[in-house]
Design an enzyme around this catalytic site. Structure first.
Site, PDB file in Angstrom:
ATOM      1  N   HIS A 113       0.569  -0.981  -0.182  1.00  0.00           N
ATOM      2  CA  HIS A 113      -0.293  -0.147   0.259  1.00  0.00           C
ATOM      3  C   HIS A 113       0.474   1.042  -0.252  1.00  0.00           C
ATOM      4  O   HIS A 113       0.558   2.197   0.088  1.00  0.00           O
ATOM      5  CB  HIS A 113      -0.912   0.390   1.291  1.00  0.00           C
ATOM      6  CG  HIS A 113      -1.633   0.876   1.334  1.00  0.00           C
ATOM      7  ND1 HIS A 113      -2.316   2.165   2.136  1.00  0.00           N
ATOM      8  CD2 HIS A 113      -3.294   1.419   0.060  1.00  0.00           C
ATOM      9  CE1 HIS A 113      -3.237   3.083   2.048  1.00  0.00           C
ATOM     10  NE2 HIS A 113      -3.706   2.540   0.614  1.00  0.00           N
ATOM     11  N   LYS A 115       3.298   4.325  -1.321  1.00  0.00           N
ATOM     12  CA  LYS A 115       3.747   5.439  -2.365  1.00  0.00           C
ATOM     13  C   LYS A 115       5.005   5.904  -1.863  1.00  0.00           C
ATOM     14  O   LYS A 115       5.130   6.842  -1.178  1.00  0.00           O
ATOM     15  CB  LYS A 115       2.468   6.167  -2.864  1.00  0.00           C
ATOM     16  CG  LYS A 115       0.735   5.535  -2.817  1.00  0.00           C
ATOM     17  CD  LYS A 115       0.045   4.756  -1.332  1.00  0.00           C
ATOM     18  CE  LYS A 115      -1.089   4.165  -1.695  1.00  0.00           C
ATOM     19  NZ  LYS A 115      -1.958   4.216  -1.026  1.00  0.00           N
ATOM     20  N   HIS A 293      -8.544  11.762   0.633  1.00  0.00           N
ATOM     21  CA  HIS A 293      -7.601  10.563   0.619  1.00  0.00           C
ATOM     22  C   HIS A 293      -6.428  10.648   1.435  1.00  0.00           C
ATOM     23  O   HIS A 293      -5.479  10.272   1.064  1.00  0.00           O
ATOM     24  CB  HIS A 293      -7.485   9.833  -0.855  1.00  0.00           C
ATOM     25  CG  HIS A 293      -6.453   8.325  -1.562  1.00  0.00           C
ATOM     26  ND1 HIS A 293      -5.164   8.289  -1.444  1.00  0.00           N
ATOM     27  CD2 HIS A 293      -6.968   7.156  -1.308  1.00  0.00           C
ATOM     28  CE1 HIS A 293      -5.089   7.283  -1.561  1.00  0.00           C
ATOM     29  NE2 HIS A 293      -5.677   6.577  -1.348  1.00  0.00           N
TER      30      HIS A 293
END
Length: 402
Positions: A113, A115, A293
């Site tokens: 997950h 980034k 988000h």
């Protein structure tokens, strides 16, 4: 493990894709020897193609390019991008490409997950922004609202080490043999600024609770203000108790959550906790302007974090996550001002009266959602013993956009 802060960094806050992708693409095009890039989602849209083109250009001029995507979040990657990237000389790996359609098992939910990007071992990007266009969503949810940071300085060496380690792990799992890949001969991470920062990951070996413990330590030390913005928020027992204890000490606690969501079940489950939080004095806001988000926080005007980790069981129990924690008043003020501006223009404060007046049907839907989410956690093997130990409470299957 305690967060180890390294001084001498320069950290730039990037608000959503409008800030993030122009900066990332410039650095990709300036790369001279090495690029690591990790993303949960790698979308077949304008941004996905722009990043892919930059990676191909880098590979063509002799840069070693290594791209890792998640096997669930980027499950169409092999069809959409692999032939193009492979032909250009970009090295690619997928993290856990297999997905059990009818089996809900814990190892199936362990997703990549993070980034991250690391360029030439001297520039890093950390945050919650996937390789996806902010406008790749239903119109009412656009543009996507999120954060990342661009980092130069000594802490980049920690990000580089994590990216290299992830590449090794996925390579070993995919090729069934161990070897250490070549990388930049000597990291160049000089003093670049005056900001102190710590890079934290969550994995299933040595760093299971590093991000959670960093949050808890900061909340327990808070004396004036806690502001958390989190897309998927279902805190465990210790986290909830830490927030309540902060309120009792006179700390102002504000939590910004999604008002528009891609997972109604999780939103209803979270709303089941609103009434108790509001009664305790915690301020809860829902962001309604677009899809939020973000996974960030600011505490007491000097401690801040930006990363990929939600405050829910998926992030804090199962997924590979990465957050940067910054101890710097200037950065904290920049992030706090950005959050408060977004809250003023696009969020609605939840009031106790709203939930006191709700009918039995609304209460039933929220608590049924909470029970279903909790049941899903139990089916993955995380039962009551984990909640009692405060691993985390409810959770869900992987999200399409986390």
């Amino acid at each position: 493990m305690h967060a180890e802060f390294l001084p001498g960094n320069r950290i730039e806050l990037l608000n959503s894709g409008a800030d993030y992708f122009p900066a990332l693409l410039r650095d990709l095009d300036a790369a001279e020897c090495e690029i690591f890039l990790e993303s949960y989602i790698y979308a077949n849209d304008r941004i996905g193609h722009a990043v892919s083109a930059a990676l191909c250009r880098a590979a063509a001029r002799g840069v070693r390019v290594r791209l890792t995507v998640d096997g669930f979040g980027a499950r169409d990657f092999d069809t959409d991008f692999l032939p193009l990237l492979k032909a250009a000389g970009v090295e690619t790996m997928r993290y856990r490409p297999e997905i059990g359609t009818f089996r809900l098992r814990r190892h199936r939910l362990r997703r990549l997950h993070r980034k991250l990007a690391v360029i030439d071992g001297r520039i890093a990007y950390v945050g919650g922004i996937n390789i996806v266009d902010d406008y790749n969503a239903p119109p009412a949810m656009c543009p996507r609202y999120d954060y990342a940071v661009r980092v130069e300085g000594p802490v980049v060496a920690r990000v580089h080490a994590a990216a290299l380690r992830m590449w090794e792990i996925v390579t070993w799992a995919s090729l069934k043999r161990r070897f250490r890949p070549a990388t930049v001969n000597r990291l160049f991470c000089p003093i670049s600024g005056e900001q102190r920062a710590a890079f934290l990951i969550r994995d299933n070996i040595r760093h299971r609770h590093d991000i959670l413990n960093a949050y808890l330590a900061a909340i327990q030390a808070a004396r004036s203000d806690i502001l958390i913005a989190n897309a998927y928020f279902l805190p465990g027992l210790r986290f909830a108790r830490a927030l309540l204890a902060a309120v009792r000490r006179g700390v102002r606690v504000r939590i910004l959550l999604q008002g528009k969501t891609d997972h109604p079940l999780l939103r209803y489950a979270t709303q089941a906790l609103y009434e108790a939080a509001l009664d305790a004095g915690i301020e809860v806001y829902e962001y309604e302007k677009s899809f939020m988000h973000a996974k960030v926080a600011v505490i007491d005007g000097h401690w801040a974090t930006v990363g990929s980790s939600n405050i829910d069981p998926f992030s804090l129990l199962l997924a590979k996550e990465a957050n940067l924690v910054i101890d710097d008043p200037s950065f904290a003020e920049t992030l706090r001002s950005s959050l408060e501006n977004e809250m003023a223009s696009g969020a609605q404060r939840m009031l106790p009266a709203q939930f006191a007046r709700q009918g039995l049907s609304s209460r039933f839907v929220r608590w049924l959602s909470y029970a279903l989410v909790r049941l899903l956690v139990g089916l993955t093997g995380y039962g009551p013993k984990h909640w009692q130990a405060d691993e985390e409470t409810p959770g869900i299957t992987p999200s399409e956009d986390r």
